[in-house]
Design an enzyme around this catalytic site. Structure first.
Site, PDB file in Angstrom:
ATOM      1  CG  HIS A 134       2.838   4.864 -36.292  1.00  0.00           C
ATOM      2  ND1 HIS A 134       3.262   6.268 -36.121  1.00  0.00           N
ATOM      3  CD2 HIS A 134       2.173   4.857 -34.892  1.00  0.00           C
ATOM      4  CE1 HIS A 134       3.320   6.766 -35.085  1.00  0.00           C
ATOM      5  NE2 HIS A 134       2.573   5.775 -34.247  1.00  0.00           N
ATOM      6  CD  GLU A 137       3.535   6.132 -39.821  1.00  0.00           C
ATOM      7  OE1 GLU A 137       4.715   5.859 -39.462  1.00  0.00           O
ATOM      8  OE2 GLU A 137       2.943   6.903 -39.035  1.00  0.00           O
ATOM      9  NE  ARG A 189      -1.120   7.097 -34.533  1.00  0.00           N
ATOM     10  CZ  ARG A 189       0.226   8.124 -34.742  1.00  0.00           C
ATOM     11  NH1 ARG A 189       0.356   8.352 -35.968  1.00  0.00           N
ATOM     12  NH2 ARG A 189       0.779   8.554 -33.740  1.00  0.00           N
ATOM     13  CG  HIS A 258       7.368   7.296 -38.087  1.00  0.00           C
ATOM     14  ND1 HIS A 258       6.340   7.271 -37.041  1.00  0.00           N
ATOM     15  CD2 HIS A 258       8.230   6.802 -37.190  1.00  0.00           C
ATOM     16  CE1 HIS A 258       6.578   6.702 -36.054  1.00  0.00           C
ATOM     17  NE2 HIS A 258       7.956   6.685 -35.995  1.00  0.00           N
ATOM     18  CD  GLU A 333       6.769  11.346 -39.898  1.00  0.00           C
ATOM     19  OE1 GLU A 333       6.178  10.579 -40.678  1.00  0.00           O
ATOM     20  OE2 GLU A 333       6.590  11.359 -38.473  1.00  0.00           O
TER      21      GLU A 333
HETATM   22 ZN    ZN Z   1       4.335   7.341 -37.773  1.00  0.00          ZN
END
Ligand code: ZN
Length: 370
Positions: A134, A137, A189, A258, A333
């Site tokens: 993404h 990020e 994104r 991420h 994440e």
């Molecule tokens: Zn992501």
């Protein structure tokens, strides 16, 4: 624009970006009237973006180049050229241990560069690590390159297992989107493929993988942020990963970084269900979270992706587990929990990079015990 949502303990929380100037107060009032608890995380996102990544001067960059042989460092977010130069530097400087392979090209023709870090042991288990699927990020490629640098400068941080596994590392899965997020739209994104233009351009690469493609949490509409693409593996970035990973049968773990939210997630993502070995995935996930906390990294929540965050089909971790039979598939994440969100100031790169290293040390130990 909704940035993230999570459900926990029967409550739903949302991070929302209000784009129209002056509309924030009205939005806040309407949410309060509807009975929601509202907290303003950032009252001027543009200012946060402007302050996130203070630019380095050309003199500083030249100085770095002269001193280290590359321009990469972890006090600021770098463009793709610096990241790729760093990967090539590793391969040129430590040819026994590091090599770089271009496994394909992005929609716009940028190389997808994978670093192979060899244990020197034939038949060693391997771990796939990727970042930057993404675009916005930024902490993800920064943390993955921090991990690569740690393998050189402080290998003991990866534990004994860290040097007895092979690593395949793709720091920027989505180089076109990454560059676009630097040059045009900080909050981009998707990739830069698809058939649309403007916000309707691009495919969400983490909805484009071929396991349960097109199900819950993936959109068929090109203008959506979670557009799954016209077909599974329609995008060159995802199909390159498919080809490479499926040809390397010694890959026993698949870790995608991420941001944000501080979660350690494991399959399944496509729905709120879990695979048969979910207890083991949870056990290793909890050891990842403990290792991060011990290193001073704060708290990460561990759980199956679909039940902990929201169902999202076509993700890379589900494909690794479901189609490739790779036992340890995790989506991490990284920081933070929402105060800065995607626009995490550069001073957090080193501490967040340490979180990634702590996580990967635990995964390395798990695969060496298989
Ligand atoms: Zn992501």
């Amino acid at each position: 624009m909704v940035w993230s949502d999570a459900q926990a303990n029967g409550t739903v929380s949302l991070d929302v970006l209000v784009k129209r100037p002056g509309a924030a107060e009205a939005t806040r009032r309407r949410l309060l009237e509807a009975g929601a608890a509202v907290e303003v995380a950032a009252d001027d996102l543009q200012r946060a973006i402007d302050e996130e990544n203070p630019p380095m001067s050309d003199e500083d960059l030249d100085e770095l180049m002269g001193r280290n042989g590359h321009r990469m460092e972890w006090q600021s977010y770098h463009r793709l050229a610096d990241i790729h130069q760093f990967l090539d530097f590793l391969a040129a400087t430590y040819p026994q241990r590091f090599s770089v392979q271009t496994i394909g090209s992005s929609v716009q023709g940028r190389p997808l560069k994978v670093v192979r870090v060899s244990s020197g042991k034939p038949g060693a288990p391997a771990i796939w690590v990727d970042g930057g699927i993404h675009a916005r990020e930024w902490i993800s490629p920064a943390s993955v390159t921090y991990f690569l640098n740690t393998l050189v400068e402080q290998p003991e941080a990866l534990g004994a297992a860290g040097s007895s596994v092979d690593w395949f590392v793709l720091p920027v899965v989505n180089p076109d989107g990454y560059e676009f997020s630097h040059s045009s739209d900080r909050l981009w994104r998707k990739n830069r493929g698809g058939s649309g233009s403007g916000r309707c351009a691009g495919v969400d690469l983490n909805r484009n993988f071929g396991y349960r493609w097109g199900g819950q949490g993936a959109s068929r509409r090109p203008c959506d942020e979670t557009y799954a693409g016209p077909s599974k593996f329609s995008e060159p970035e995802t199909s390159a990963i498919r080809n490479f990973v499926s040809a390397n049968r010694n890959i026993k773990a698949y870790v995608s970084f991420h941001s944000y939210g501080q979660y350690v997630l494991y399959p399944w993502g496509y729905a709120a269900v879990v695979p048969p070995d979910h207890e083991e995935l949870k056990r290793v996930g909890q050891r990842i979270a403990s290792a991060i906390a011990r290193g001073g990294g704060g708290s990460y929540t561990v759980g199956p992706a679909g039940a902990t965050l929201y169902p999202a089909s076509g993700g890379s971790d589900d494909w690794a587990k479901g189609s490739q039979g790779i036992k340890y598939a995790y989506t991490v994440e990284l920081r933070d929990r929402g105060r800065h969100g995607f626009v995490l100031p550069a001073q957090y790169i080193v501490p967040t990079g340490r979180d990634a290293v702590a996580a990967l040390a635990v995964v390395a130990e798990a695969v060496t015990k298989l």
